[in-house]
Design a protein around this motif. Sequence first.
Motif, PDB file in Angstrom:
ATOM      1  N   ASN A 115      38.652 -43.469  31.495  1.00  0.00           N
ATOM      2  CA  ASN A 115      39.567 -43.787  30.392  1.00  0.00           C
ATOM      3  C   ASN A 115      40.366 -42.579  29.917  1.00  0.00           C
ATOM      4  O   ASN A 115      40.397 -42.259  28.729  1.00  0.00           O
ATOM      5  N   ILE A 172      43.410 -41.034  28.651  1.00  0.00           N
ATOM      6  CA  ILE A 172      44.568 -41.600  27.955  1.00  0.00           C
ATOM      7  C   ILE A 172      45.314 -40.484  27.230  1.00  0.00           C
ATOM      8  O   ILE A 172      44.711 -39.669  26.534  1.00  0.00           O
ATOM      9  N   LEU A 173      46.633 -40.482  27.390  1.00  0.00           N
ATOM     10  CA  LEU A 173      47.498 -39.559  26.668  1.00  0.00           C
ATOM     11  C   LEU A 173      48.193 -40.355  25.573  1.00  0.00           C
ATOM     12  O   LEU A 173      48.862 -41.352  25.857  1.00  0.00           O
ATOM     13  N   LYS A 174      47.993 -39.947  24.318  1.00  0.00           N
ATOM     14  CA  LYS A 174      48.637 -40.653  23.211  1.00  0.00           C
ATOM     15  C   LYS A 174      49.270 -39.664  22.256  1.00  0.00           C
ATOM     16  O   LYS A 174      48.998 -38.472  22.310  1.00  0.00           O
ATOM     17  N   THR A 175      50.115 -40.182  21.378  1.00  0.00           N
ATOM     18  CA  THR A 175      50.786 -39.343  20.401  1.00  0.00           C
ATOM     19  C   THR A 175      50.299 -39.710  19.006  1.00  0.00           C
ATOM     20  O   THR A 175      50.306 -40.879  18.625  1.00  0.00           O
ATOM     21  N   GLU A 176      49.853 -38.698  18.268  1.00  0.00           N
ATOM     22  CA  GLU A 176      49.403 -38.883  16.892  1.00  0.00           C
ATOM     23  C   GLU A 176      50.049 -37.812  16.026  1.00  0.00           C
ATOM     24  O   GLU A 176      49.880 -36.627  16.292  1.00  0.00           O
ATOM     25  N   GLN A 235      50.799 -34.598  21.058  1.00  0.00           N
ATOM     26  CA  GLN A 235      50.164 -35.299  22.161  1.00  0.00           C
ATOM     27  C   GLN A 235      48.669 -34.993  22.156  1.00  0.00           C
ATOM     28  O   GLN A 235      48.261 -33.836  22.044  1.00  0.00           O
ATOM     29  N   THR A 254      42.704 -37.996  25.466  1.00  0.00           N
ATOM     30  CA  THR A 254      41.353 -38.510  25.239  1.00  0.00           C
ATOM     31  C   THR A 254      40.760 -38.939  26.575  1.00  0.00           C
ATOM     32  O   THR A 254      41.478 -39.366  27.480  1.00  0.00           O
ATOM     33  N   CYS A 277      38.520 -35.587  22.565  1.00  0.00           N
ATOM     34  CA  CYS A 277      39.947 -35.447  22.291  1.00  0.00           C
ATOM     35  C   CYS A 277      40.346 -33.984  22.431  1.00  0.00           C
ATOM     36  O   CYS A 277      39.676 -33.108  21.883  1.00  0.00           O
TER      37      CYS A 277
END
Length: 146
Positions: free
Chosen positions: A44, A46-50, A54, A57, A67
């Motif tokens: 799993n 996963i590259l996300k934006t918060e 960037q 996780t 993270c």
Amino acid sequence: MLPKKPKIKLIGRREFVSFPLLETNKVEAKIDTGAYTCSIHCNNIILKTEGGKQILTFQLLDDKTYCFEEFTRKKIKNSFGEMEERFIIKTLIVIGGKKIKTTISLSDRESMRYPVLIGRRLLKGKFIIDVNLIYTNGINLNTVLK
């Protein structure tokens, strides 16, 4: 005053390694001088934006989610000789009684026998590998050679 010679330890073709910053201990690793870099099995990824940043996780062997805000991407040749882009993180590894800061690529190693691969970049100047041995926990060569 002469600089200290680094203590070179003897390790086998397989060793147990730990990743203290990832709270992962005693994972079986393949020592592979044919590989340049190290890799660890992850799920799993996963590259996300918060908040405009960037965040990478992923889950390790224990299914805990980690993270990282600091990471890079790099094209690496996989075991089939094909180039693939992987995420690279910096972490601490304990092998043969030595704590070493290193970079490690995140990879799906589910089809591989060992969840961790240790490449020659980490090994160089620190270890000698005896392929006849496994699980040495880093024998001190000074005591072996006396």
